[in-house]
Scaffold this motif. Structure first.
Motif: not given
Length: 273
Positions: A107, A109, A114, A127, A134
């Motif tokens: 992942l 960020f 994300c 999430k 995301f």
């Protein structure tokens, strides 16, 4: 008298991704005495607006949040960024390329989103439950992020011994890349910019507000909470924290997070103190 409480979110303040009423009530009583309550989380700022609403600090002047393990500090009114220290694209890509060699979900960020690579369905659901902005990226390529502000990169797998072995194997790369590694939620190996941790966030915000570190309580449960627990005037861990974290804490709660650990801390050290 303590002037500020920093609290981790997952496995500390929250139950099922929300602040339970018993914690909300205790926080309101602390705030009535002039004590600031500040989330200190690995999450992005755009993932915690609902939590800020629940504790009454959303879009409020002189209320603050520490995000990305100390890499981002925000005044909640108008989402005003006070401080940001992230990773360079080159640092992130080094760890991203190394992550391809392991059985992990990766992942990345940025300030706004994300991005999930080698997606684990459980992590995608997590999430979703966290209401995180995301995107799942099918191709293992992060070049599209070259001009973005990157906060951190994570390796996710619900196997802590496996993650700890990765850190050992990548120790040289981490040191040469000037990157800080930590763990959270018993499923993440996180990489932030060098010296960025929740203790860094505590020091920065306390200095900004003119508080002494001895006037700060920090509450957490996991390895990414260790530095703020050590830096605070009163460092607290919840009952379910590992023995090594309990040993370095000034106080261990008598109940776990889902039974009111944060409430216990507020009542014992703020309301009764």
């Amino acid at each position: 008298m303590y002037k500020m409480i920093l609290s981790d979110l997952d496995e500390t303040l929250l139950v099922n991704h929300h602040v339970p009423d018993f914690n909300v009530e205790a926080i309101e009583k602390a705030k009535a005495l002039g004590v600031k309550f500040v989330p200190a989380t690995g999450r992005a700022y755009n993932m915690i607006s609902e939590i800020l609403k629940e504790i009454g600090t959303y879009d409020q002047d002189d209320e603050y949040s520490i995000c990305f393990n100390g890499g981002l500090i925000v005044e909640n009114k108008n989402d005003r960024i006070l401080h940001f220290k992230g990773l360079t694209f080159e640092q992130t890509k080094m760890m991203f390329d190394l992550g391809k060699n392991y059985d992990v979900c990766v992942l990345i960020f940025t300030l706004d989103c994300c991005y999930i690579f080698n997606a684990d369905p459980d992590e995608v659901q997590r999430k979703t439950d966290q209401k995180a902005p995301f995107q799942v990226i099918d191709e293992y390529n992060m070049d599209f992020l070259k001009d973005d502000k990157i906060a951190k990169i994570l390796f996710e797998k619900k196997d802590m011994p496996y993650l700890k072995n990765i850190e050992k194997e990548l120790k040289t790369y981490i040191e040469e890349g000037k990157i800080c590694a930590s763990y959270s939620s018993y499923r993440y190996l996180e990489f932030n910019a060098l010296d960025v941790d929740k203790g860094y966030g505590l020091r920065w915000l306390a200095n900004y507000l003119g508080y002494h570190q001895d006037e700060v309580i920090a509450v957490g449960d996991n390895y990414n909470d260790v530095e703020m627990i050590k830096e605070a005037g009163l460092g607290v861990c919840v009952l379910s924290a590992g023995e090594d974290i309990q040993e370095l804490s000034d106080y261990v709660t008598t109940v776990d997070y889902d039974d009111g650990a944060v409430k216990e801390v507020i009542e014992k050290f703020v309301l009764e103190g």
